[in-house]
Design an enzyme around this catalytic site. Sequence first.
Site, PDB file in Angstrom:
ATOM      1  N   GLU A  12      22.070  24.542  35.160  1.00 52.73           N
ATOM      2  CA  GLU A  12      22.678  25.840  34.714  1.00 52.73           C
ATOM      3  C   GLU A  12      24.210  25.125  34.698  1.00 52.73           C
ATOM      4  O   GLU A  12      24.738  25.305  36.095  1.00 52.73           O
ATOM      5  CB  GLU A  12      22.515  26.940  35.223  1.00 52.73           C
ATOM      6  CG  GLU A  12      23.050  28.012  34.414  1.00 52.73           C
ATOM      7  CD  GLU A  12      22.788  29.340  35.057  1.00 52.73           C
ATOM      8  OE1 GLU A  12      22.161  29.737  36.046  1.00 52.73           O
ATOM      9  OE2 GLU A  12      23.600  30.347  34.447  1.00 52.73           O
ATOM     10  N   ARG A  50      13.121  23.418  48.300  1.00 54.75           N
ATOM     11  CA  ARG A  50      14.397  23.036  48.012  1.00 54.75           C
ATOM     12  C   ARG A  50      14.791  22.383  49.445  1.00 54.75           C
ATOM     13  O   ARG A  50      14.440  22.660  50.220  1.00 54.75           O
ATOM     14  CB  ARG A  50      15.212  24.228  47.431  1.00 54.75           C
ATOM     15  CG  ARG A  50      15.194  25.340  48.479  1.00 54.75           C
ATOM     16  CD  ARG A  50      16.406  26.350  47.767  1.00 54.75           C
ATOM     17  NE  ARG A  50      16.108  26.624  46.407  1.00 54.75           N
ATOM     18  CZ  ARG A  50      17.127  26.658  45.490  1.00 54.75           C
ATOM     19  NH1 ARG A  50      18.310  26.271  45.992  1.00 54.75           N
ATOM     20  NH2 ARG A  50      16.923  26.963  44.208  1.00 54.75           N
ATOM     21  N   LYS A  54      25.340  27.807  44.183  1.00 53.95           N
ATOM     22  CA  LYS A  54      26.358  27.340  43.458  1.00 53.95           C
ATOM     23  C   LYS A  54      27.254  28.901  43.517  1.00 53.95           C
ATOM     24  O   LYS A  54      28.521  28.726  43.563  1.00 53.95           O
ATOM     25  CB  LYS A  54      26.109  27.307  42.220  1.00 53.95           C
ATOM     26  CG  LYS A  54      25.697  25.789  42.038  1.00 53.95           C
ATOM     27  CD  LYS A  54      25.391  25.719  40.630  1.00 53.95           C
ATOM     28  CE  LYS A  54      24.097  25.972  40.266  1.00 53.95           C
ATOM     29  NZ  LYS A  54      23.709  25.878  38.920  1.00 53.95           N
TER      30      LYS A  54
HETATM   31  P1  ATP Z   1      21.777  27.279  42.949  1.00 54.76           P
HETATM   32  O1  ATP Z   1      21.179  28.381  43.677  1.00 54.76           O
HETATM   33  O2  ATP Z   1      22.557  26.232  43.776  1.00 54.76           O
HETATM   34  O3  ATP Z   1      22.740  27.832  41.956  1.00 54.76           O
HETATM   35  P2  ATP Z   1      19.995  26.819  41.139  1.00 54.76           P
HETATM   36  O4  ATP Z   1      18.454  26.200  41.218  1.00 54.76           O
HETATM   37  O5  ATP Z   1      20.512  28.033  40.556  1.00 54.76           O
HETATM   38  O6  ATP Z   1      20.757  26.235  42.265  1.00 54.76           O
HETATM   39  P3  ATP Z   1      20.321  24.993  38.588  1.00 54.76           P
HETATM   40  O7  ATP Z   1      21.368  24.571  37.982  1.00 54.76           O
HETATM   41  O8  ATP Z   1      19.314  25.950  38.036  1.00 54.76           O
HETATM   42  O9  ATP Z   1      20.672  25.578  40.144  1.00 54.76           O
HETATM   43  O10 ATP Z   1      19.160  23.950  39.222  1.00 54.76           O
HETATM   44  C1  ATP Z   1      18.983  22.727  38.350  1.00 54.76           C
HETATM   45  C2  ATP Z   1      17.862  22.039  39.262  1.00 54.76           C
HETATM   46  O11 ATP Z   1      17.935  21.688  40.700  1.00 54.76           O
HETATM   47  C3  ATP Z   1      16.481  22.818  39.222  1.00 54.76           C
HETATM   48  O12 ATP Z   1      15.723  22.177  38.742  1.00 54.76           O
HETATM   49  C4  ATP Z   1      16.399  23.512  40.510  1.00 54.76           C
HETATM   50  O13 ATP Z   1      15.398  23.750  41.002  1.00 54.76           O
HETATM   51  C5  ATP Z   1      17.309  22.037  41.395  1.00 54.76           C
HETATM   52  N1  ATP Z   1      17.587  22.395  42.629  1.00 54.76           N
HETATM   53  C6  ATP Z   1      18.723  23.319  42.729  1.00 54.76           C
HETATM   54  N2  ATP Z   1      19.076  23.606  44.156  1.00 54.76           N
HETATM   55  C7  ATP Z   1      18.138  22.677  44.720  1.00 54.76           C
HETATM   56  C8  ATP Z   1      17.929  22.539  46.225  1.00 54.76           C
HETATM   57  N3  ATP Z   1      18.676  23.130  46.957  1.00 54.76           N
HETATM   58  N4  ATP Z   1      17.100  21.482  46.400  1.00 54.76           N
HETATM   59  C9  ATP Z   1      16.362  20.878  45.661  1.00 54.76           C
HETATM   60  N5  ATP Z   1      16.515  21.182  44.338  1.00 54.76           N
HETATM   61  C10 ATP Z   1      17.435  22.237  43.866  1.00 54.76           C
HETATM   62 MG    MG Z   2      20.293  29.133  38.994  1.00 56.66          MG
END
Ligand code: ATP
Ligand code: MG
Length: 573
Positions: A37, A262, A272
């Site tokens: 995102e 994760r 983020k």
């Molecule tokens: P954040 O909580 O940091 O905003 P998010 O999962 O909301 O992370 P996205 O942009 O939706 O962020 O993530 C893109 C991809 O990266 C998704 O498939 C997510 O599962 C993966 N991802 C995000 N954070 C991690 C992590 N700490 N370890 C492994 N994969 C991750």
């Molecule tokens: Mg997210």
Amino acid sequence: MTANDSAPSAHFIKKIIEDDLETNKYDGRVMTRFPPEPNGYLHIGHAKSICLNFGLAKEYRGLCNLRFDDTNPTKEEVEYVESIKEDVRWLGFDWDDRLYYASDYFEQLYQYAMQLIKANKAYVDSLSAEEIKEYRGTLTEPGKESPHRNRPVEENLDLFERMRAGEFEDGTYVLRAKIDMASGNLNMRDPVMYRILHAEHHRTGDKWCLYPLYDWAHGLSDSIEGITHSICTLEFEDHRPLYDWFLEQLKVYQPQQIEFARLNLTHTVMSKRKLLRLVQDDHVSGWDDPRMPTISGLRRRGYTPESIREFCERIGVARKDSVVDIKLLEYCIREDLNKHAPRVLGVLRPLRLIIDNYPEDQVEELEAINNPEDPSMGTRMVPCSRVLYIEREDFREDAPKKWFRLAPGREVRLRYGYYITCVDVVKDDKTGEVLELRCTYDPETRGGWSQDGRKVRGTLHWVSAAHAIDAEVRFYDHLFLKSNPEEVADGVDFQSNINPNSLEILKSCKLEPSLAQATPGSRYQFERLGYFSVDTDSSEEKLVFNRTVSLRDTWAKIEKKQQAEVGRIGHRA
Ligand code: ATP
Ligand code: MG
């Protein structure tokens, strides 16, 4: 160290893919995607997901798409889109022409939603957000059906069209899936699919005032792109029945969702939202501050893509949440730079040293080895002259017996140079501060070896004062004091754990002249000091370095032991 040191093993996702290839489940295809995102910069957790998705595609001769999950116009920006593309490329992965946006599918998603409404599988609800929450029930209590749940199909179609047309204000209506308000899975209690939001989208502008929610948009985007294995993090496990339900109702192509744990790192926050707060509250200089766990921060700090990929390989892929020690990440960059970074001489806290018997105008070029780990990196010449700088820490006036560095009357080796002996110490009359050292050198020891077999234990790094270039060097420590930054007292949040001393700046460092041409991003080992990289703040006038990581742990241990000994002996004396 939490990770296994063994060669990459076949983790559970590889096993699933191999089974699917065997049974020809997707006609032998492997298609993954990385779906960020664009609401912030990527972090090292995303690197795990990138390496996994692009890595699997590569290993099984499949493809991996880059897809922006841009369904939330209020938090998303073009700046983030661009940074994400840059980071994925920098990590060494390529989506070729397969760059997609969920917003590309808005029209199609809308048509799918109409289809569900016609099948009486979705309805327009007039409850407010709070009411919907209230009606949803809890884990132990079933939810309550909305009074609008049985709105006739015709009315739903009409309202939904008018929602799109912009006739209603934000929050007046939503579109919900008609599933089961008594489901044991809260995600299945008539989840919201669309909300009204009169907001400018970074790609579609004001074309839409109706935006799809994640669960609705994500599975269908996967389906449209023909994804085979939709890999996501564990918190989406409870969303999988909904992912499947939408695709089953529409009778469209159905990928399978697979969840993995994760990445969490010690001394680090990794969402983020929290990283954005660090930026907004000025705890760091930006998303790419070298202390940030973002890809851009690590890059600026001096990490290589290879070291990050190696780290992701080592931590493995599992279904159980764990926390990885940040030392493992540091180990990976240290190993990489040890092999590949040229070694140079630099002095962080300079102390002037004059070699009394060295001819006044003489300058010698001494040959220095660029990297003993890799002879193909060759040698370079380092100028030596009468006035040098050494590290303040390498001199002690009242040195104990086992002090192997410089002290009055003691002899040491200058790296690649001569043996020198300290003959006098010049001090500030008032403060007693050591201003400079007077030394003599033995011209017979050029190259660092004495002809008569006389041995010295200590070898110091140094630079020639007349030839040295000035630099600023920035040292970093963990951003958070506690291993788990979320461990906080009542009433405060993770920011209360911020390390107030995570940045130390040394402004008058002296470096060997070969570094004059160093450009941002280049990485070096400063002998005996650690690994350093040129920061993007560098200019023609001012060279700025980041300390990427300390020297090997074994060195630190030896040093520590030596210091402890010196301390003990010094104390006794
Ligand atoms: P954040 O909580 O940091 O905003 P998010 O999962 O909301 O992370 P996205 O942009 O939706 O962020 O993530 C893109 C991809 O990266 C998704 O498939 C997510 O599962 C993966 N991802 C995000 N954070 C991690 C992590 N700490 N370890 C492994 N994969 C991750
Ligand atoms: Mg997210």
